[in-house]
Design a protein around this motif. Structure first.
Motif, PDB file in Angstrom:
ATOM      1  N   ILE A 152       7.367  13.450  -9.853  1.00 45.92           N
ATOM      2  CA  ILE A 152       8.189  14.506  -9.237  1.00 45.92           C
ATOM      3  C   ILE A 152       8.036  15.828  -9.984  1.00 45.92           C
ATOM      4  N   VAL A 153       8.023  15.769 -11.331  1.00 43.45           N
ATOM      5  CA  VAL A 153       7.849  16.991 -12.134  1.00 43.45           C
ATOM      6  C   VAL A 153       6.530  17.671 -11.761  1.00 43.45           C
ATOM      7  N   LEU A 154       5.452  16.886 -11.733  1.00 45.39           N
ATOM      8  CA  LEU A 154       4.143  17.476 -11.420  1.00 45.39           C
ATOM      9  C   LEU A 154       4.115  18.036 -10.000  1.00 45.39           C
ATOM     10  N   GLU A 155       4.744  17.326  -9.078  1.00 48.81           N
ATOM     11  CA  GLU A 155       4.778  17.816  -7.696  1.00 48.81           C
ATOM     12  C   GLU A 155       5.554  19.132  -7.606  1.00 48.81           C
ATOM     13  N   ILE A 156       6.713  19.174  -8.252  1.00 55.35           N
ATOM     14  CA  ILE A 156       7.536  20.398  -8.207  1.00 55.35           C
ATOM     15  C   ILE A 156       6.759  21.577  -8.792  1.00 55.35           C
ATOM     16  N   VAL A 157       6.149  21.356  -9.966  1.00 53.78           N
ATOM     17  CA  VAL A 157       5.425  22.438 -10.647  1.00 53.78           C
ATOM     18  C   VAL A 157       4.262  22.928  -9.783  1.00 53.78           C
ATOM     19  N   ASN A 158       3.546  21.998  -9.195  1.00 56.69           N
ATOM     20  CA  ASN A 158       2.399  22.391  -8.363  1.00 56.69           C
ATOM     21  C   ASN A 158       2.820  23.097  -7.076  1.00 56.69           C
ATOM     22  N   LEU A 159       3.893  22.617  -6.472  1.00 62.89           N
ATOM     23  CA  LEU A 159       4.372  23.258  -5.237  1.00 62.89           C
ATOM     24  C   LEU A 159       4.903  24.663  -5.522  1.00 62.89           C
ATOM     25  N   SER A 213      -3.040  27.001 -13.807  1.00 63.06           N
ATOM     26  CA  SER A 213      -3.729  25.848 -13.194  1.00 63.06           C
ATOM     27  C   SER A 213      -2.946  24.557 -13.431  1.00 63.06           C
ATOM     28  N   PRO A 214      -1.727  24.487 -12.878  1.00 60.31           N
ATOM     29  CA  PRO A 214      -0.916  23.286 -13.114  1.00 60.31           C
ATOM     30  C   PRO A 214      -1.543  22.016 -12.540  1.00 60.31           C
ATOM     31  N   GLN A 215      -2.462  22.208 -11.567  1.00 57.88           N
ATOM     32  CA  GLN A 215      -3.085  21.024 -10.961  1.00 57.88           C
ATOM     33  C   GLN A 215      -3.943  20.240 -11.970  1.00 57.88           C
ATOM     34  N   THR A 216      -4.278  20.895 -13.097  1.00 59.26           N
ATOM     35  CA  THR A 216      -5.106  20.182 -14.089  1.00 59.26           C
ATOM     36  C   THR A 216      -4.244  19.354 -15.055  1.00 59.26           C
ATOM     37  N   ILE A 217      -2.921  19.499 -14.957  1.00 58.42           N
ATOM     38  CA  ILE A 217      -2.038  18.742 -15.859  1.00 58.42           C
ATOM     39  C   ILE A 217      -1.929  17.315 -15.339  1.00 58.42           C
TER      40      ILE A 217
END
Length: 672
Positions: free
Chosen positions: A253-260, A559-563
C-alpha cells in the motif's frame, strides 16, 4: 426519516444509525451537484458574487454529513463503518473531481479570475478567488480529456488506499496484547499503570494484567518496566505494525500510494508530489524544506550525539548495558532525568488531574482571549466519554460549541487531533459560529484514582486546544478560508505556541493542584520542569527531523517506481539521523499514519517549521508578560481569527512586527 438529511444545528449522534450514512452521502452529493448546476446554468455574466462566492457556499449539507461520518471513523469506528468508508470514499473523490474537472464551471471561475484587476476586492476576497482558481488548476482543470480520466482513476485509488492503510494500523494496534500474571514482571511500573492494566485484564475476563499498544499503556511500560526482555517485546510489537506477513501488511500500500501521488503530480506538470504540495505552503519548495531541515540538523546532531553518549554511559554504569537499543531509550532517559533534575513523572502526575488541566486551559483562554466555557448536557454526543461545552465571550456572545473526547477505546485510533463539525462563516449577514472538537488518548480514571496526566499529556492537551482556539475564534466571511484552513506549515503555530504556557509558573499555578490535598504544585517542581524542558532536546530534534526527512524522501523522489524494499529505502533515509541500532523486524513507514492516512504528506517538516514561529511568537509574550492583553489581542486579531484570508507571513509579521528568526527556538532548545 434519515436524521442526517434533516436540518440540525449540532450533529444528532444518538439518532444516527450506520444504515443512514450511505443514502445521506448520496443525497448530499445530489444536492451539491444541483447547487453547482445552478451556477453553471446562470446566464448572467460570471461575477465574484454569482460564481466565486456562490461556489464557496455549495456543498454545505454534504460537508456536515461527511464531517460527522469521517470523524466517527477515527474516534468511534467499527467494521461496518470502515466498510462504508471504503464504499463512499471513491464517491466523494469522484464528486470532487466532477467539480474541479467541470469545464463549464472552470470557465466561469477563470473568467472572474482573469478580470480580478478590474474588481475592487478586499484582501480576503482576492485570496478566495486565487485559492479557488488554483484549486481547479492544481487539480486538473487545464488537462486534456484523457488525462482528466486518468486523474479521476488515480484519486479514486488513493482515497481507498489511505483508508485501508489506516484500517490496517488500527487492526494491528488492537491485535496485540501483553498478558502478564507474574508480579515480578511488573517490577518498576508505577501503581497507577499496574492498576490500569489490571482493569484492562478484568474487562477481558482475564486474570493478571494486560498491556496494549495504546499510548497510555505502551509508553509507561517502555518508560518504567525493569524487565528488558518485555520492553523489547512491546517495542518490537509496536514497531512492526503493518509490517508483518499477514492480511494487515501495508508495504504494498505504501508503494502504491507513493507511486500514485508521483504519477498524479507528473500528470499535473510537477516534478514530484513534494513540488506539488509545497507550491502552496510557506516553505514553497522541497529544496527549501531540505535546506531548513539540514540547517537544524547541523545544530542538533552534535548535541544529540553527546546526549546519546551520556545516556549510553549511564546505562552501562547502572546496568552494565553495552549497547543501547530502542527499547532502552525511554527507560534510561527517565532514570537519568530523575538523577539530573530529581524529577519523577509519577511525582508530577497527582498535580495534573485531567479535570483541573481542562479548567486550567479554559482559564488561560479566558485571560488571553476573554472566553468562557460552560459544560452542558443538552448537546448530543457519540460516546458517553465525550464532554460538551458552550463557549461564549465575556459579554455573553456565543462563540462556539466545543466537544472533547479524552480516553482510548477499541474503536478509536491512537494519537490526538482536532477536528470540526462546522466551520465559521458569514452568510446572509449572519455570523455562523463553528463547532469544534478535540480527540485525545489519555490515561483513564481507575476505581481508586481520577485520570492523572503525565506532563507530556498535559502539553498534548494544550496543543490540541491551541488548534481548537484557531477554529473557535475564526472570524472570516468564507468558510473555505476559516479557522484552520490555512497553509499546512502555519497550522501548527496556534497549537504549538499554547504549549509554552505549560512551562510557566504563572500559568501552572492556575491548575496544577494536587488532586487529594489541593496543594499548588511546589515551586521546586516548576523550576525542574523548566530546567528539564530542553533535556535530550538534541535527540528529540533529530528524531523529528528524521521523520520529516523520511517524508521528503518518499514524496520528493523523482523515480519512486524503482523503490522495491521499503525497509531498505527507510534505512537510507534515516542514515544521517540514526542513533539506535536498526531492528530488522521493524519499519516506521508502514504505520506512518500522518503521511499515508492524514494530511501530512510532504508536510511533516511543518512541526519543526512552526516551532521556529512558535518560539519566536512566545518570546514576544515573555517580553511583555504571558497574560499581556495587548499581545494576546494582536495574536487573536492577526493570527487566530484570520484563518487563511491572507498570506501567513504577512499575518505573522503584522502580529510580531518582523519575520521570525530561528534563534528563539535554538535558545529554548539549548542548542545555541
Amino acid at each position: 426519516m434519515n436524521p442526517l438529511l434533516q436540518d440540525f444545528n449540532t450533529p444528532p449522534f444518538s439518532k444516527i444509525s450506520n444504515e443512514d450514512y450511505k443514502p445521506a452521502i448520496k443525497k448530499g452529493i445530489e444536492i451539491a451537484k444541483a447547487e453547482i448546476d445552478e451556477i453553471i446554468n446562470n446566464t448572467d455574466v460570471p461575477t465574484f458574487e454569482n460564481t466565486t462566492v456562490a461556489l464557496d457556499f455549495t456543498g454545505e449539507k454534504l460537508n456536515k454529513i461527511t464531517s460527522i461520518f469521517f470523524n466517527l471513523n477515527s474516534a468511534e469506528t467499527n467494521d461496518e463503518i470502515q466498510k462504508i468508508a471504503q464504499e463512499v470514499s471513491p464517491w466523494l473523490s469522484e464528486f470532487s473531481n466532477d467539480i474541479t474537472l467541470n469545464e463549464a464551471l472552470f470557465k466561469r471561475v477563470k473568467s472572474v479570475f482573469d478580470s480580478k484587476e478590474t474588481l475592487d476586492l478586499t484582501p480576503e476576497q482576492t485570496m478566495l478567488l486565487e485559492k479557488q482558481y488554483k484549486s481547479f488548476a492544481r487539480n486538473g482543470a487545464n488537462l486534456k480529456e484523457a488525462d482528466k480520466i486518468e486523474l479521476r482513476k488515480i484519486d479514486a485509488q488513493l482515497s481507498k488506499l489511505s483508508l485501508k492503510f489506516g484500517e490496517n494500523v488500527l487492526a494491528e494496534t488492537n491485535a496485540f496484547e501483553l498478558h502478564l500474571t507474574n508480579e515480578e514482571d511488573l517490577a518498576g511500573l508505577p501503581e497507577s499503570v499496574k492498576e490500569a492494566a489490571k482493569e484492562v485484564a478484568t474487562s477481558k475476563d482475564k486474570e493478571g494484567y494486560i498491556f496494549t499498544l495504546d499510548y497510555p499503556s505502551y509508553i509507561p511500560f517502555l518508560t518504567y518496566a525493569d524487565n528488558r526482555e518485555l520492553r523489547k517485546k512491546m517495542a518490537i510489537a509496536a514497531g512492526k505494525k503493518a509490517f508483518q506477513d499477514n492480511e494487515f501488511n501495508n508495504e504494498k500500500i505504501v508503494l502504491e500510494i507513493v507511486n500514485l501521488r508521483h504519477q498524479r503530480a507528473n500528470l499535473l506538470g510537477y516534478k514530484t508530489h513534494a513540488h506539488f504540495v509545497l507550491e502552496e505552503r510557506m516553505a514553497e519548495t522541497p529544496e527549501k524544506v531540505i535546506e531548513f531541515s539540514n540547517n537544524l540538523l547541523e545544530k542538533a546532531k552534535p548535541a544529540a550525539l553527546k546526549e546519546f553518549g551520556n545516556l549510553e554511559n549511564f546505562a552501562k554504569k547502572l546496568d552494565g548495558i553495552d549497547h543501547l537499543e530502542k527499547w532502552d531509550g525511554s527507560y534510561y532517559s527517565e532514570k537519568l532525568k530523575k538523577e539530573l533534575f530529581d524529577l519523577d513523572q509519577e511525582l508530577l502526575k497527582p498535580y495534573f488531574k485531567l479535570e483541573n488541566v481542562i479548567d486550567g486551559v479554559f482559564e488561560i483562554a479566558n485571560r488571553l482571549y476573554d472566553l468562557k466555557f460552560e459544560e452542558v448536557s443538552n448537546i448530543d454526543k457519540y460516546h458517553e466519554d465525550v464532554k460538551t461545552y458552550n463557549v461564549t465571550d465575556t459579554n455573553g456572545n456565543f462563540i462556539s460549541v466545543f466537544y472533547a473526547d479524552f480516553h482510548p477505546r477499541k474503536g478509536k485510533r491512537n494519537g490526538a487531533w482536532m477536528t470540526s463539525y462546522k466551520s465559521q462563516q458569514i452568510k446572509n449577514g449572519i455570523n455562523e459560529r463553528p463547532q469544534v472538537s478535540i480527540v485525545c488518548n489519555f490515561t483513564k480514571p481507575t476505581e481508586t484514582k481520577p485520570s492523572l496526566l503525565t506532563f507530556n499529556e498535559v502539553t498534548t492537551l494544550f496543543h490540541e486546544f491551541g488548534h481548537a482556539l484557531h477554529g473557535m475564534l475564526a472570524n472570516t466571511t468564507y468558510n473555505s478560508l476559516s479557522g484552520t484552513s490555512v497553509s499546512w506549515d502555519f497550522v501548527e503555530l496556534p497549537s504549538q505556541v499554547l504549549e509554552n504556557w505549560c512551562f510557566e509558573k504563572e500559568a501552572l499555578e492556575l491548575f496544577a493542584k494536587h488532586y487529594e490535598t489541593g496543594e499548588v504544585i511546589p515551586m521546586k517542581y516548576v523550576e525542574k520542569i523548566k530546567e528539564s524542558a530542553s533535556f535530550h532536546e538534541g535527540m528529540q530534534t533529530l528524531r523529528q527531523l528524521s521523520f520529516g526527512l523520511l517524508d521528503m524522501q518518499w514524496h520528493g523522489s523523482e523515480s519512486p517506481q524503482t523503490i522495491t524494499s521499503i525497509k531498505e529505502f527507510e534505512n537510507n533515509a534515516f542514515a544521517n539521523t540514526k542513533l539506535y541500532p536498526d531492528v530488522a523486524e521493524n519499519c516506521m513507514s508502514t504505520a506512518f499514519s500522518h503521511i499515508f492516512q492524514g494530511g501530512y504528506s510532504a508536510g511533516y517538516y511543518s512541526y519543526k517549521w512552526a516551532e521556529v514561529l512558535d518560539a519566536d511568537a512566545f518570546e514576544y509574550f515573555l517580553e511583555e508578560g504571558i497574560f499581556n492583553k495587548e499581545v494576546a489581542t494582536k495574536f487573536k486579531d492577526n493570527v487566530l481569527s484570520k484563518g487563511g484570508t491572507e498570506k501567513p507571513m504577512e499575518l505573522y509579521k503584522r502580529f510580531r512586527g518582523k519575520e521570525p528568526k530561528p534563534d528563539a527556538l535554538l535558545k529554548r532548545a539549548g542548542l545555541l
